[in-house]
Design a protein around this motif. Structure first.
Motif, PDB file in Angstrom:
ATOM      1  N   ARG A 111       0.993  -1.188   0.135  1.00 43.40           N
ATOM      2  CA  ARG A 111      -0.036  -0.197  -0.022  1.00 43.40           C
ATOM      3  C   ARG A 111       0.605   1.478   0.176  1.00 43.40           C
ATOM      4  NH1 ARG A 111      -0.365   1.747   5.189  1.00 43.40           N
ATOM      5  NH2 ARG A 111       0.909  -0.077   6.545  1.00 43.40           N
ATOM      6  N   VAL A 112       0.591   2.768  -0.719  1.00 43.36           N
ATOM      7  CA  VAL A 112       1.422   3.443  -0.764  1.00 43.36           C
ATOM      8  C   VAL A 112       0.673   4.617   0.385  1.00 43.36           C
ATOM      9  CG1 VAL A 112       1.502   5.758  -2.319  1.00 43.36           C
ATOM     10  CG2 VAL A 112       1.160   3.073  -3.356  1.00 43.36           C
ATOM     11  N   THR A 113       1.819   4.509   1.105  1.00 42.28           N
ATOM     12  CA  THR A 113       0.989   5.840   1.973  1.00 42.28           C
ATOM     13  C   THR A 113       1.538   7.013   2.414  1.00 42.28           C
ATOM     14  OG1 THR A 113       3.865   5.162   3.129  1.00 42.28           O
ATOM     15  CG2 THR A 113       1.582   3.116   4.406  1.00 42.28           C
ATOM     16  N   ALA A 114       2.583   7.456   1.380  1.00 41.94           N
ATOM     17  CA  ALA A 114       2.676   8.481   0.747  1.00 41.94           C
ATOM     18  C   ALA A 114       2.995   8.722  -0.402  1.00 41.94           C
ATOM     19  CB  ALA A 114       3.262   9.674   2.244  1.00 41.94           C
ATOM     20  N   LEU A 115       3.046  10.298  -0.443  1.00 47.55           N
ATOM     21  CA  LEU A 115       4.175  10.781  -1.578  1.00 47.55           C
ATOM     22  C   LEU A 115       4.503  12.054  -1.764  1.00 47.55           C
ATOM     23  CD1 LEU A 115       1.319  10.481  -4.699  1.00 47.55           C
ATOM     24  CD2 LEU A 115       2.602   8.641  -4.114  1.00 47.55           C
ATOM     25  N   PHE A 121       6.083   6.436  -1.314  1.00 47.79           N
ATOM     26  CA  PHE A 121       6.244   5.488  -0.036  1.00 47.79           C
ATOM     27  C   PHE A 121       5.395   4.545  -0.285  1.00 47.79           C
ATOM     28  CE2 PHE A 121       8.719   9.244   0.335  1.00 47.79           C
ATOM     29  CZ  PHE A 121       9.459   9.237   1.936  1.00 47.79           C
ATOM     30  N   VAL A 122       5.672   2.640  -0.057  1.00 48.82           N
ATOM     31  CA  VAL A 122       5.206   1.615  -0.164  1.00 48.82           C
ATOM     32  C   VAL A 122       5.171   0.857   0.763  1.00 48.82           C
ATOM     33  CG1 VAL A 122       4.946   0.198  -1.426  1.00 48.82           C
ATOM     34  CG2 VAL A 122       5.038   2.085  -2.876  1.00 48.82           C
ATOM     35  N   ALA A 123       4.204   0.310   1.987  1.00 50.38           N
ATOM     36  CA  ALA A 123       4.320  -0.291   3.161  1.00 50.38           C
ATOM     37  C   ALA A 123       4.446  -1.418   2.370  1.00 50.38           C
ATOM     38  CB  ALA A 123       3.596   0.064   4.126  1.00 50.38           C
ATOM     39  N   LEU A 124       5.314  -2.586   2.658  1.00 47.77           N
ATOM     40  CA  LEU A 124       4.853  -3.863   1.762  1.00 47.77           C
ATOM     41  C   LEU A 124       4.497  -4.661   3.429  1.00 47.77           C
ATOM     42  CD1 LEU A 124       8.441  -4.240   0.641  1.00 47.77           C
ATOM     43  CD2 LEU A 124       6.300  -3.198  -0.917  1.00 47.77           C
ATOM     44  N   ASP A 125       3.377  -4.958   3.353  1.00 45.71           N
ATOM     45  CA  ASP A 125       2.870  -5.934   3.929  1.00 45.71           C
ATOM     46  C   ASP A 125       2.325  -7.051   4.170  1.00 45.71           C
ATOM     47  OD1 ASP A 125       2.541  -3.350   5.866  1.00 45.71           O
ATOM     48  OD2 ASP A 125       0.673  -2.668   4.763  1.00 45.71           O
ATOM     49  N   GLY A 132       2.636  -1.697 -10.634  1.00 45.81           N
ATOM     50  CA  GLY A 132       1.299  -0.846 -11.204  1.00 45.81           C
ATOM     51  C   GLY A 132       0.527  -0.969  -9.739  1.00 45.81           C
ATOM     52  N   CYS A 133      -0.152   0.629 -10.526  1.00 44.55           N
ATOM     53  CA  CYS A 133      -1.311   1.009  -9.038  1.00 44.55           C
ATOM     54  C   CYS A 133      -2.716   1.826  -9.942  1.00 44.55           C
ATOM     55  CB  CYS A 133      -0.247   2.539  -8.221  1.00 44.55           C
ATOM     56  SG  CYS A 133       0.566   1.263  -7.740  1.00 44.55           S
ATOM     57  N   GLY A 134      -3.409   1.018  -9.515  1.00 41.71           N
ATOM     58  CA  GLY A 134      -4.647   1.939  -9.632  1.00 41.71           C
ATOM     59  C   GLY A 134      -4.463   3.308  -9.005  1.00 41.71           C
ATOM     60  N   ILE A 135      -5.754   3.844  -9.939  1.00 39.12           N
ATOM     61  CA  ILE A 135      -5.097   5.978  -9.318  1.00 39.12           C
ATOM     62  C   ILE A 135      -7.025   5.657  -8.848  1.00 39.12           C
ATOM     63  CG2 ILE A 135      -3.090   6.554 -10.832  1.00 39.12           C
ATOM     64  CD1 ILE A 135      -7.055   7.866 -11.414  1.00 39.12           C
ATOM     65  N   SER A 136      -6.703   7.361  -7.816  1.00 43.71           N
ATOM     66  CA  SER A 136      -8.001   7.551  -7.962  1.00 43.71           C
ATOM     67  C   SER A 136      -7.923   9.316  -7.886  1.00 43.71           C
ATOM     68  CB  SER A 136      -8.382   7.398  -5.579  1.00 43.71           C
ATOM     69  OG  SER A 136      -9.529   8.381  -5.770  1.00 43.71           O
ATOM     70  N   HIS A 137      -9.341   9.649  -8.241  1.00 45.98           N
ATOM     71  CA  HIS A 137     -10.000  10.457  -8.999  1.00 45.98           C
ATOM     72  C   HIS A 137      -9.361  11.187 -10.402  1.00 45.98           C
ATOM     73  CE1 HIS A 137     -10.694  15.339  -8.316  1.00 45.98           C
ATOM     74  NE2 HIS A 137     -11.675  15.107  -9.195  1.00 45.98           N
TER      75      HIS A 137
END
Length: 432
Positions: free
Chosen positions: A374-378, A384-388, A399-404
């Motif tokens: 999950r992306v936690t900050a830009l 910044f991608v947290a690896l859970d 590859g990421c989906g975007i919002s808006h």
């Protein structure tokens, strides 16, 4: 009802093709000399080393699916679509929407309306107040010079109507400007705050030379309550006031001379409620119900995925698909559980949610689903991608989906369109 010129009127575009070069992010250095209209011949592979990261990609299959799904929704419900052009500001996408039957294209400003005219659009709905003299002069000149051009804008106060009259008068308009009375929401954006105030605005429009009363406008998307049930109830109440205003205008005879009454609402989140509440509006004059959804064309993986009646609030009849994908390279794994990816605020929207990691390309063409990240900050250029539980390596493509979508398109001058195997098939350009 039938359109007086034919739905989806498309004039001659004034936007020429352009040569791809260093000004167009993502495209390779050997693109120099390649026309934006001829990229399919290059057979570039977006994730196999041909394009420069970061990337914003537009999936052709999802784009076409969404255009057709919305066309079918409108046809089934007997409404027309004036999609908001500000979402993409792209002549290529606007062309698709018009050819799929869009009745008009919506703009938020006169500058956007100018762009739509350059794209070849013959009917523009400016869903905003236009009260400054330079903008009104442009509209008057355009109406005088082009008989095929049809323009509508909004008014929400008698002061706005007076400003429109003052701005138009020196131009000596030869054709009247169509005005929709805007009914607003308490605490929201523009719009008369009561039906009585809206009636006063309508009377002022009808009495003002150079203007003609064309109908009613509202934007229900500003409603945001604590729960979805409360939001829907308030949206319905707003739309019911639109119906009440229409009936009062009819009782006073203010609609009697109109060839049709235009009633328009419907952003990208609650257009199903517009159809439900206003689709049953029965007036003596023919009524055209116009939706203005814009984000449907690419949809997203966040805000509208949760809210759209053709996805998260699905009312049946199919679902929209997210057509935009953002890709960045894993640059660093500086500490356990953290990846830094070359994808930042300059590349992706973040105003209504951060990007959502969905897939990874570990070798050229080897794309896999990804979970546990999950992306936690830009920052400007980094995510910044947290690896859970997810595993990433330096050099992987994320590859990421975007919002808006609205705040994705405005970051890119040219966006590669790709097939499902990520071959570049076209380019859409933006003019913000």
């Amino acid at each position: 009802m039938s359109d007086r010129r034919g739905a989806g009127s498309l004039g001659e575009s004034q936007v020429p093709g352009e040569t791809l070069d260093w000004r167009h992010r993502a495209f390779p250095s050997n693109a120099r000399g390649v026309s934006s209209g001829a990229v399919a011949e290059e057979r570039w592979k977006a994730l196999q080393g041909d394009l420069l990261p970061p990337l914003l990609l537009l999936r052709e299959s999802a784009l076409e699916h969404n255009v057709e799904l919305m066309r079918g929704f409108c046809a089934r419900h007997g409404v027309v679509l004036a999609p908001h052009g500000k979402t993409t500001m792209s002549p290529e996408i606007v062309d698709r929407q018009l050819r799929a039957g869009a009745w008009a294209i919506t703009a938020a400003t006169v500058q956007q309306a100018r762009a739509m005219r350059a794209f070849g659009v013959e009917r523009v709905l400016i869903a905003n107040q236009v009260v400054d003299a330079p903008s009104l002069r442009w509209i008057a000149r355009e109406l005088a010079a082009h008989r095929e051009f049809d323009c509508l804008c909004l008014a929400d106060s008698e002061a706005a109507v007076a400003a429109m009259h003052d701005g138009l008068r020196p131009a000596r308009p030869v054709r009247e400007l169509g005005v929709l009375v805007e009914l607003g929401v308490q605490g929201g954006r523009t719009g008369a705050r009561s039906v009585q105030e809206a009636m006063d605005v309508a009377r002022a429009v009808a009495a003002t030379p150079g203007l003609r009363l064309a109908g009613i406008e509202a934007y229900e998307g500003v409603v945001d309550r604590e729960s979805m049930a409360q939001t829907i109830a308030e949206v319905d109440a707003v739309l019911d006031r639109v119906g009440e205003l229409a009936k009062r205008l009819e009782r006073e005879g203010m609609l009697d001379e109109l060839p049709e009454v235009i009633v328009t609402a419907g952003g990208s989140a609650y257009f199903d409620r517009v159809v439900e509440r206003l689709g049953r509006l029965e007036l003596r004059r023919p009524t055209r119900l116009v939706l203005r959804s814009g984000c449907y064309v690419t949809h997203d993986s966040g805000f509208y995925q949760r809210l759209s009646p053709l996805d998260g609030r699905s009312t049946g009849g199919g679902r929209l698909r997210a057509a935009l994908e953002a890709w960045g390279v894993v640059l660093s794994l500086p500490e356990p559980g953290l990846a830094l990816v070359g994808l930042g605020k300059r590349d992706v929207p973040y105003d209504l949610g951060l990007p959502t990691p969905e897939r990874v390309c570990r070798r050229p063409g080897g794309i896999e689903p990804l979970s546990g990240a999950r992306v936690t900050a830009l920052n400007d250029q980094h995510a910044f991608v947290a690896l859970d539980g997810a595993e990433l390596q330096v050099g992987d493509w994320l590859g990421c989906g975007i919002s808006h979508p609205c705040t994705a398109f405005d970051k890119w001058r040219a966006i590669p369109v790709v097939s499902d195997d990520y071959t570049v098939t076209a380019v859409v350009r933006t003019f913000f």
